[in-house]
Enzyme design. Structure first.
Site, PDB file in Angstrom:
ATOM      1  N   ASP A  14      22.788 -16.407 -70.889  1.00  0.00           N
ATOM      2  CA  ASP A  14      21.918 -17.100 -71.849  1.00  0.00           C
ATOM      3  C   ASP A  14      22.614 -18.330 -72.428  1.00  0.00           C
ATOM      4  O   ASP A  14      23.841 -18.418 -72.439  1.00  0.00           O
ATOM      5  CB  ASP A  14      21.532 -16.116 -72.970  1.00  0.00           C
ATOM      6  CG  ASP A  14      20.321 -16.589 -73.744  1.00  0.00           C
ATOM      7  OD1 ASP A  14      19.570 -17.443 -73.233  1.00  0.00           O
ATOM      8  OD2 ASP A  14      20.129 -16.112 -74.878  1.00  0.00           O
ATOM      9  N   ASN A  62      10.302 -15.274 -69.012  1.00  0.00           N
ATOM     10  CA  ASN A  62      10.663 -16.676 -68.737  1.00  0.00           C
ATOM     11  C   ASN A  62       9.667 -17.289 -67.762  1.00  0.00           C
ATOM     12  O   ASN A  62       9.198 -18.407 -67.943  1.00  0.00           O
ATOM     13  CB  ASN A  62      12.057 -16.793 -68.083  1.00  0.00           C
ATOM     14  CG  ASN A  62      13.205 -16.312 -68.936  1.00  0.00           C
ATOM     15  OD1 ASN A  62      14.208 -15.828 -68.410  1.00  0.00           O
ATOM     16  ND2 ASN A  62      13.106 -16.436 -70.245  1.00  0.00           N
TER      17      ASN A  62
HETATM   18  C1  IPE Z   1      17.221 -13.565 -71.273  1.00  0.00           C
HETATM   19  O1  IPE Z   1      17.327 -14.744 -71.988  1.00  0.00           O
HETATM   20  C2  IPE Z   1      16.809 -13.858 -69.860  1.00  0.00           C
HETATM   21  C3  IPE Z   1      17.810 -14.495 -69.031  1.00  0.00           C
HETATM   22  C4  IPE Z   1      19.019 -14.806 -69.400  1.00  0.00           C
HETATM   23  C5  IPE Z   1      17.409 -14.784 -67.684  1.00  0.00           C
HETATM   24  P1  IPE Z   1      16.112 -15.304 -72.867  1.00  0.00           P
HETATM   25  O2  IPE Z   1      16.531 -16.638 -73.352  1.00  0.00           O
HETATM   26  O3  IPE Z   1      14.858 -15.246 -72.077  1.00  0.00           O
HETATM   27  O4  IPE Z   1      16.033 -14.231 -74.023  1.00  0.00           O
HETATM   28  P2  IPE Z   1      15.348 -14.316 -75.444  1.00  0.00           P
HETATM   29  O5  IPE Z   1      13.998 -14.945 -75.258  1.00  0.00           O
HETATM   30  O6  IPE Z   1      16.235 -15.172 -76.300  1.00  0.00           O
HETATM   31  O7  IPE Z   1      15.295 -12.896 -75.919  1.00  0.00           O
HETATM   32  C1  IPE Z   2      19.277 -18.881 -69.978  1.00  0.00           C
HETATM   33  O1  IPE Z   2      19.338 -19.978 -70.809  1.00  0.00           O
HETATM   34  C2  IPE Z   2      18.642 -19.201 -68.654  1.00  0.00           C
HETATM   35  C3  IPE Z   2      17.289 -18.652 -68.479  1.00  0.00           C
HETATM   36  C4  IPE Z   2      16.685 -17.871 -69.324  1.00  0.00           C
HETATM   37  C5  IPE Z   2      16.589 -19.017 -67.272  1.00  0.00           C
HETATM   38  P1  IPE Z   2      18.125 -20.379 -71.738  1.00  0.00           P
HETATM   39  O2  IPE Z   2      17.239 -21.331 -71.000  1.00  0.00           O
HETATM   40  O3  IPE Z   2      17.442 -19.185 -72.280  1.00  0.00           O
HETATM   41  O4  IPE Z   2      18.879 -21.169 -72.891  1.00  0.00           O
HETATM   42  P2  IPE Z   2      18.639 -21.032 -74.453  1.00  0.00           P
HETATM   43  O5  IPE Z   2      18.715 -19.579 -74.787  1.00  0.00           O
HETATM   44  O6  IPE Z   2      17.294 -21.604 -74.725  1.00  0.00           O
HETATM   45  O7  IPE Z   2      19.754 -21.822 -75.064  1.00  0.00           O
HETATM   46 MG    MG Z   3      17.748 -18.037 -73.915  1.00  0.00          MG
END
Ligand code: IPE
Ligand code: IPE
Ligand code: MG
Length: 242
Positions: A14, A62
Site C-alpha cells: 500500500d 480497487n
Molecule cells: C489494499 O490497499 C489493496 C492493495 C494493496 C492491493 P487499499 O489502498 O485498497 O486499502 P484501503 O482502501 O486503504 O483499505
Molecule cells: C497500493 O497503493 C496499490 C493498489 C492498491 C493498487 P494505493 O494506490 O492504494 O496508494 P494509497 O494508499 O492511495 O497511497
Molecule cells: Mg491504498
C-alpha cells in the site's frame, strides 16, 4: 537474507498514491515506482529460498471503485510486468500463480498472465502468488458455491465439510497459512486480504510506502517475526502445561 522461519510471507503493498503525491506527482507514477519494489522483493525472497510469497496487487474493491484511468494504468503495468519479468522469474526459479477473479480482467492482460504462469509452472523455487481482482470475502463465497455445487451433485456430504474441505476450495489450494503479514504505508487494517489464511499470521506494519521498500525492510520484518511468540491458542513458549 535470513527468513527466520517464515515460510509464507504475504504483503499488502500500500501507499503508491501517497508516495507519488508526496513528490508532487500523479498517482500512476507511484504505481510505476512500485513495480521496482516488487522486482526487488521477489528476487530477494527467491534468493533466500522463501517457499511462498503472496502480494496483494489489486483488490476487487480497487478494480471496481478506482477511477477508470487509474485501473487502466494498473492493467497496462501488470501486462508489461508479465512480459518484462519473465527472464528474472526464470533466472530465480520463481513459479507464478494467481488468486482472484482473474476472468474479469481484460483478455489481453489475462493472456500474458496465463503465458507467464505456464512458462514458470515447473520452477521449483519460490511460489509467487499475485492477488489480482482479489477479495477475501469473495474467495470464501466462491469456495461456498463450489461446495454447494458438489453437494447438489451428490459428490459431497454436508457432514464431510470441514476446514480441510474449505481450504481445498480456495483459489490456491496448496497455499500454506500465512506466517508473516506485512502492510506498508501505515494503515492498521487487512482490507479484505486472505481472510481465511491469516488466522494466526503475525502482523508487521511499517509507515514506509511500498515504492520505498527494499531488502532492509524485509530483514527488519523477519527479525521482528523471530521475536514473536506464536502461541496458536496454546501457552507461552509452546511447551506442555505444567
Ligand atoms: C489494499 O490497499 C489493496 C492493495 C494493496 C492491493 P487499499 O489502498 O485498497 O486499502 P484501503 O482502501 O486503504 O483499505
Ligand atoms: C497500493 O497503493 C496499490 C493498489 C492498491 C493498487 P494505493 O494506490 O492504494 O496508494 P494509497 O494508499 O492511495 O497511497
Ligand atoms: Mg491504498
Amino acid at each position: 537474507m535470513d527468513l527466520r522461519g517464515v515460510r509464507h510471507l504475504a504483503i499488502i503493498m500500500d501507499g503508491n498514491g501517497r508516495w507519488a503525491e508526496a513528490r508532487g506527482q500523479i498517482r500512476s507514477r507511484g504505481h510505476r515506482a512500485g513495480v521496482d519494489a516488487v522486482r526487488e522483493v521477489v528476487t530477494e525472497c527467491a534468493r533466500a529460498h522463501l517457499p511462498w510469497l503472496t502480494l496483494y496487487a489489486l483488490s476487487t474493491e480497487n478494480f471496481r471503485q478506482r477511477p477508470s484511468l487509474e485501473v487502466h494504468t494498473l492493467m497496462a503495468l501488470l501486462r508489461r510486468f508479465m512480459i518484462n519479468e519473465r527472464p528474472t522469474l526464470m533466472e530465480n526459479a520463481v513459479r507464478l500463480v494467481t488468486a482472484g477473479r482473474l476472468h474479469e480482467l481484460p483478455p489481453r492482460v489475462l493472456a500474458e498472465i496465463r503465458r507467464t504462469e505456464a512458462l514458470t509452472a515447473n520452477n521449483r523455487g519460490t511460489t509467487l502468488c499475485l492477488a489480482l481482482n482479489y477479495g477475501g470475502r469473495g474467495e470464501l463465497v466462491d469456495a461456498a458455491q463450489a461446495i454447494a455445487r458438489e453437494a447438489r451433485a451428490g459428490r459431497l456430504n454436508p457432514e464431510d465439510i470441514d476446514e480441510a474441505a474449505l481450504a481445498q476450495r480456495m483459489y490456491c489450494p496448496s497455499m500454506p497459512d500465512v506466517d508473516l503479514l506485512i502492510r506498508t504505508a501505515g494503515d492498521l487494517r487487512v482490507s479484505n486480504f486472505l481472510l481465511w489464511q491469516i488466522s494466526y499470521a503475525e502482523i508487521f506494519v511499517t509507515s514506509m510506502c511500498w515504492p520505498d521498500v527494499r531488502r532492509p525492510l524485509l530483514e527488519e520484518a523477519f527479525g521482528e517475526y523471530a521475536r514473536r511468540d506464536r502461541r496458536f491458542g496454546g501457552v507461552q513458549g509452546g511447551g506442555a502445561a505444567s
